[in-house]
Design a protein around this motif. Structure first.
Motif, PDB file in Angstrom:
ATOM      1  N   UNK A  20     -69.608  80.478 -12.952  1.00 59.18           N
ATOM      2  CA  UNK A  20     -69.448  81.310 -14.133  1.00 59.18           C
ATOM      3  C   UNK A  20     -69.457  80.406 -15.354  1.00 59.18           C
ATOM      4  N   UNK A  21     -70.260  80.761 -16.356  1.00 55.83           N
ATOM      5  CA  UNK A  21     -70.254  80.054 -17.636  1.00 55.83           C
ATOM      6  C   UNK A  21     -69.807  81.071 -18.682  1.00 55.83           C
ATOM      7  N   UNK A  22     -68.584  80.907 -19.175  1.00 55.98           N
ATOM      8  CA  UNK A  22     -68.003  81.883 -20.087  1.00 55.98           C
ATOM      9  C   UNK A  22     -68.573  81.709 -21.493  1.00 55.98           C
ATOM     10  N   UNK A  23     -68.933  82.835 -22.102  1.00 56.14           N
ATOM     11  CA  UNK A  23     -69.460  82.781 -23.466  1.00 56.14           C
ATOM     12  C   UNK A  23     -68.356  82.625 -24.498  1.00 56.14           C
ATOM     13  N   UNK A  24     -67.152  83.110 -24.182  1.00 60.51           N
ATOM     14  CA  UNK A  24     -66.020  83.015 -25.114  1.00 60.51           C
ATOM     15  C   UNK A  24     -64.801  82.486 -24.369  1.00 60.51           C
ATOM     16  N   UNK A  25     -64.805  81.220 -23.989  1.00 62.26           N
ATOM     17  CA  UNK A  25     -63.682  80.672 -23.223  1.00 62.26           C
ATOM     18  C   UNK A  25     -62.433  80.535 -24.077  1.00 62.26           C
ATOM     19  N   UNK A  26     -61.294  80.573 -23.414  1.00 67.21           N
ATOM     20  CA  UNK A  26     -60.049  80.232 -24.096  1.00 67.21           C
ATOM     21  C   UNK A  26     -60.060  78.727 -24.369  1.00 67.21           C
ATOM     22  N   UNK A  27     -59.105  78.277 -25.174  1.00 69.37           N
ATOM     23  CA  UNK A  27     -59.030  76.848 -25.469  1.00 69.37           C
ATOM     24  C   UNK A  27     -58.847  76.033 -24.188  1.00 69.37           C
ATOM     25  N   UNK A  28     -58.008  76.542 -23.283  1.00 64.32           N
ATOM     26  CA  UNK A  28     -57.776  75.833 -22.026  1.00 64.32           C
ATOM     27  C   UNK A  28     -59.003  75.809 -21.141  1.00 64.32           C
ATOM     28  N   UNK A  29     -59.682  76.925 -21.024  1.00 63.61           N
ATOM     29  CA  UNK A  29     -60.905  76.988 -20.224  1.00 63.61           C
ATOM     30  C   UNK A  29     -61.975  76.063 -20.789  1.00 63.61           C
ATOM     31  N   UNK A  30     -62.103  76.072 -22.105  1.00 61.94           N
ATOM     32  CA  UNK A  30     -63.086  75.199 -22.754  1.00 61.94           C
ATOM     33  C   UNK A  30     -62.778  73.729 -22.470  1.00 61.94           C
ATOM     34  N   UNK A  31     -61.498  73.369 -22.531  1.00 61.42           N
ATOM     35  CA  UNK A  31     -61.103  71.978 -22.291  1.00 61.42           C
ATOM     36  C   UNK A  31     -61.432  71.549 -20.872  1.00 61.42           C
ATOM     37  N   UNK A  32     -61.219  72.432 -19.897  1.00 65.18           N
ATOM     38  CA  UNK A  32     -61.520  72.103 -18.508  1.00 65.18           C
ATOM     39  C   UNK A  32     -63.015  71.884 -18.317  1.00 65.18           C
ATOM     40  N   UNK A  33     -63.830  72.792 -18.840  1.00 63.22           N
ATOM     41  CA  UNK A  33     -65.282  72.658 -18.694  1.00 63.22           C
ATOM     42  C   UNK A  33     -65.783  71.420 -19.437  1.00 63.22           C
ATOM     43  N   UNK A  34     -65.287  71.197 -20.648  1.00 62.66           N
ATOM     44  CA  UNK A  34     -65.704  70.020 -21.414  1.00 62.66           C
ATOM     45  C   UNK A  34     -65.403  68.740 -20.640  1.00 62.66           C
ATOM     46  N   UNK A  35     -64.220  68.688 -20.024  1.00 59.67           N
ATOM     47  CA  UNK A  35     -63.862  67.477 -19.275  1.00 59.67           C
ATOM     48  C   UNK A  35     -64.752  67.316 -18.040  1.00 59.67           C
ATOM     49  N   UNK A  36     -64.996  68.411 -17.341  1.00 58.06           N
ATOM     50  CA  UNK A  36     -65.901  68.334 -16.195  1.00 58.06           C
ATOM     51  C   UNK A  36     -67.259  67.774 -16.608  1.00 58.06           C
ATOM     52  N   UNK A  37     -67.772  68.248 -17.725  1.00 54.83           N
ATOM     53  CA  UNK A  37     -69.092  67.817 -18.167  1.00 54.83           C
ATOM     54  C   UNK A  37     -69.133  66.330 -18.495  1.00 54.83           C
ATOM     55  N   UNK A  38     -68.016  65.770 -18.947  1.00 51.80           N
ATOM     56  CA  UNK A  38     -68.000  64.331 -19.231  1.00 51.80           C
ATOM     57  C   UNK A  38     -68.124  63.512 -17.960  1.00 51.80           C
ATOM     58  N   UNK A  39     -67.796  64.118 -16.810  1.00 53.57           N
ATOM     59  CA  UNK A  39     -67.833  63.397 -15.532  1.00 53.57           C
ATOM     60  C   UNK A  39     -69.074  63.717 -14.705  1.00 53.57           C
ATOM     61  N   UNK A  40     -69.882  64.657 -15.164  1.00 49.34           N
ATOM     62  CA  UNK A  40     -71.003  65.126 -14.343  1.00 49.34           C
ATOM     63  C   UNK A  40     -72.241  64.253 -14.514  1.00 49.34           C
ATOM     64  N   UNK A  41     -72.809  63.842 -13.379  1.00 42.91           N
ATOM     65  CA  UNK A  41     -74.120  63.206 -13.392  1.00 42.91           C
ATOM     66  C   UNK A  41     -75.216  64.261 -13.413  1.00 42.91           C
ATOM     67  N   UNK A  42     -74.961  65.395 -12.739  1.00 44.49           N
ATOM     68  CA  UNK A  42     -75.879  66.528 -12.744  1.00 44.49           C
ATOM     69  C   UNK A  42     -75.062  67.814 -12.791  1.00 44.49           C
ATOM     70  N   UNK A  43     -75.694  68.873 -13.322  1.00 48.68           N
ATOM     71  CA  UNK A  43     -75.056  70.179 -13.433  1.00 48.68           C
ATOM     72  C   UNK A  43     -76.019  71.228 -12.901  1.00 48.68           C
ATOM     73  N   UNK A  44     -75.486  72.175 -12.133  1.00 49.02           N
ATOM     74  CA  UNK A  44     -76.278  73.293 -11.620  1.00 49.02           C
ATOM     75  C   UNK A  44     -75.721  74.589 -12.189  1.00 49.02           C
ATOM     76  N   UNK A  45     -76.609  75.415 -12.762  1.00 53.36           N
ATOM     77  CA  UNK A  45     -76.269  76.776 -13.153  1.00 53.36           C
ATOM     78  C   UNK A  45     -77.244  77.714 -12.452  1.00 53.36           C
ATOM     79  N   UNK A  46     -76.976  79.013 -12.525  1.00 50.32           N
ATOM     80  CA  UNK A  46     -77.724  79.938 -11.684  1.00 50.32           C
ATOM     81  C   UNK A  46     -78.665  80.857 -12.448  1.00 50.32           C
TER      82      UNK A  46
END
Length: 267
Positions: A146-172
């Motif tokens: 799920x990629x949220x269009x209007x994340x909460x501040x906490x949700x945004x922080x989690x996704x942002x941090x994940x992206x800093x660690x990702x070598x690759x990303x898959x979406x559907x």
């Protein structure tokens, strides 16, 4: 790492090839991989659990030389019994994530593949997953279910941090790609669209299936995915009286709901 995996193998299922190319350059020959696969897992009644189990099954079928180590997220108070080769992470225990990271490093995994969905990881908005990804040595690949269009501040922080660690990303979907690039500023070069897909199953007729569910003779509208704001479910429910009036009888069925999630909140 031992053995050889040819990512361009024309005898393999095309979809499996696309997935495996997340872990290396397409068309090149690479050493066999050891993948740490993280997400909820069967027998848990959860859409992500089914998806993760299907991934393991199909990779084993088409790329048997790839070793898959499963790290299954389990809910608080669960009494599920997992197969002996499944590593269980208790979602609400931060120390389990640290322990799993140590096990992944000790296994010399080549890649860590995270199935991300709000609701299966512990901590505020699932922040405990950071305890694991920040400690592993291997590259991290994340599938965002799920990629949220209007994340909460906490949700945004989690996704942002994940992206800093990702070598690759898959979406559907293309929409998911657009959101993760435009809203979350992900590097477009590392993002891949791979449609959700479905396991190969024998199909019967709609009437047989409806009869089995006690819906014989009815017109059935179906949807799938998370029940939550932004899905349009409210509009469908509001429209049902008019639909029923026009079609005589009707039912709105939601067969694919993930029971561990309601509107992005854990329960």
């Amino acid at each position: 790492m031992n053995g050889k995996t040819d990512f361009s193998n024309s005898t393999a299922n095309p979809s499996a090839n696309v997935v495996v190319r997340l872990f290396g350059e397409g068309g090149r020959e690479a050493s066999a991989l050891r993948v740490a696969l993280i997400g909820s897992y069967a027998p848990r009644s959860c859409g992500i659990a089914t998806f993760t189990a299907d991934i393991r099954e199909k990779l084993a079928t088409y790329f048997p030389e790839i070793q898959i180590d499963v790290y299954a997220m389990d809910a608080e108070g669960s009494t599920l019994v997992y197969d002996r080769d499944i590593n269980v992470i208790r979602a609400d225990h931060a120390e389990d994530y640290c322990r799993a990271a140590r096990a992944i490093n000790e296994s010399a995994a080549d890649v860590v593949w995270v199935q991300h969905e709000f609701g299966i990881y512990g901590g505020p908005d699932g922040a405990f997953i950071s305890e694991l990804i920040d400690r592993v040595a291997a590259p991290v690949v994340t599938t965002f279910h799920t990629v949220l269009s209007s994340p909460s501040a906490g949700q945004r922080a989690v996704v942002d941090h994940l992206l800093t660690r990702c070598a690759r990303v898959m979406v559907m979907s293309q929409h998911g790609l657009d959101l993760i690039v435009e809203t979350y500023r992900a590097n477009r070069d590392i993002v891949e669209i791979i449609e959700h897909g479905a396991p190969e199953r024998p199909f019967g007729t709609a009437e047989v299936a409806k009869a089995r569910m006690g819906l014989a003779g009815r017109k059935v509208l179906t949807t799938f995915g998370l029940l939550g704001p932004g899905k349009g479910i409210e509009q469908a429910i509001a429209a049902m009286p008019a639909i029923i009036a026009a079609a005589s009888r009707g039912n709105l069925s939601h067969p694919g709901c993930n029971p561990s999630r309601v509107a992005g909140a854990r329960r």
